[in-house]
Design a protein around this motif. Sequence first.
Motif, PDB file in Angstrom:
ATOM      1  N   UNK A 144      64.278   4.361  70.185  1.00 22.41           N
ATOM      2  CA  UNK A 144      63.231   4.523  69.168  1.00 22.41           C
ATOM      3  C   UNK A 144      63.308   5.920  68.558  1.00 22.41           C
ATOM      4  N   UNK A 145      63.520   6.946  69.381  1.00 22.43           N
ATOM      5  CA  UNK A 145      63.635   8.306  68.860  1.00 22.43           C
ATOM      6  C   UNK A 145      64.862   8.444  67.967  1.00 22.43           C
ATOM      7  N   UNK A 146      65.976   7.844  68.381  1.00 22.40           N
ATOM      8  CA  UNK A 146      67.199   7.906  67.566  1.00 22.40           C
ATOM      9  C   UNK A 146      66.971   7.264  66.206  1.00 22.40           C
ATOM     10  N   UNK A 148      64.090   6.908  64.645  1.00 24.76           N
ATOM     11  CA  UNK A 148      63.185   7.775  63.885  1.00 24.76           C
ATOM     12  C   UNK A 148      63.928   8.976  63.295  1.00 24.76           C
ATOM     13  N   UNK A 149      64.970   9.415  63.984  1.00 17.68           N
ATOM     14  CA  UNK A 149      65.776  10.540  63.514  1.00 17.68           C
ATOM     15  C   UNK A 149      66.803  10.110  62.463  1.00 17.68           C
ATOM     16  N   UNK A 150      66.845   8.811  62.135  1.00 12.86           N
ATOM     17  CA  UNK A 150      67.758   8.315  61.114  1.00 12.86           C
ATOM     18  C   UNK A 150      69.133   7.930  61.618  1.00 12.86           C
ATOM     19  N   UNK A 151      69.286   7.805  62.901  1.00 13.92           N
ATOM     20  CA  UNK A 151      70.565   7.452  63.502  1.00 13.92           C
ATOM     21  C   UNK A 151      70.702   5.935  63.589  1.00 13.92           C
ATOM     22  N   UNK A 152      71.923   5.472  63.554  1.00 13.86           N
ATOM     23  CA  UNK A 152      72.177   4.055  63.804  1.00 13.86           C
ATOM     24  C   UNK A 152      72.324   3.857  65.301  1.00 13.86           C
ATOM     25  N   UNK A 153      72.045   2.651  65.723  1.00 11.76           N
ATOM     26  CA  UNK A 153      72.030   2.351  67.150  1.00 11.76           C
ATOM     27  C   UNK A 153      72.860   1.111  67.410  1.00 11.76           C
ATOM     28  N   UNK A 154      73.722   1.158  68.422  1.00 17.58           N
ATOM     29  CA  UNK A 154      74.530   0.006  68.800  1.00 17.58           C
ATOM     30  C   UNK A 154      74.336  -0.228  70.292  1.00 17.58           C
ATOM     31  N   UNK A 155      74.056  -1.471  70.647  1.00 17.30           N
ATOM     32  CA  UNK A 155      73.972  -1.863  72.052  1.00 17.30           C
ATOM     33  C   UNK A 155      75.112  -2.835  72.326  1.00 17.30           C
TER      34      UNK A 155
END
Length: 170
Positions: A144-146, A148-155
């Motif tokens: 969630x923080x990532x 909010x910081x504008x980062x993309x997220x991959x799981x």
Amino acid sequence: VSFVIEQAIYGGQLLARSPGFLDDWLPTAENVCATFGERPAGVACPACVFAQPFGSGRVAVVQAADEGGRPGALVFRLLVVPITLYDGLGGDPFYIADQFPPDWAARGELAALEWTAEPPPARTVESLQKVLDAPHSATLLGGAQALLDGTRLVFERPAPDADLLRGLWA
């Protein structure tokens, strides 16, 4: 108050759309699908949901899944939702997509959809505690923080993990 939701299905090209899905929207819709990209070889995409601004006053809630035909091919279903409805539902694309299961085989003309469902239940401290009382709570908070910081997220997961993604959204 009722809201009309226009829809379209793409699979390399426009396959179906509702009468109110405007010609002016086609380039934006095609760009949304193209930007999502091809899925990597050997990776299944049984279901995916995301939301994206779609012109002025609208949001596209997009579902993507394996077409089942040619290898690597994805099919996309776009629900064009008025921003007032999207905001009134807490900006939850999962909730909206759940109300209208896609007919991936549809071709030609689709019906416009009418929003008649109730809004999702209000979030409570207890419901958020339940989401965070899980083995992956640190992942949810960091993710969630990532975002909010504008980062993309991959799981990377061996199978779909809808609970993780819905928990991240919550």
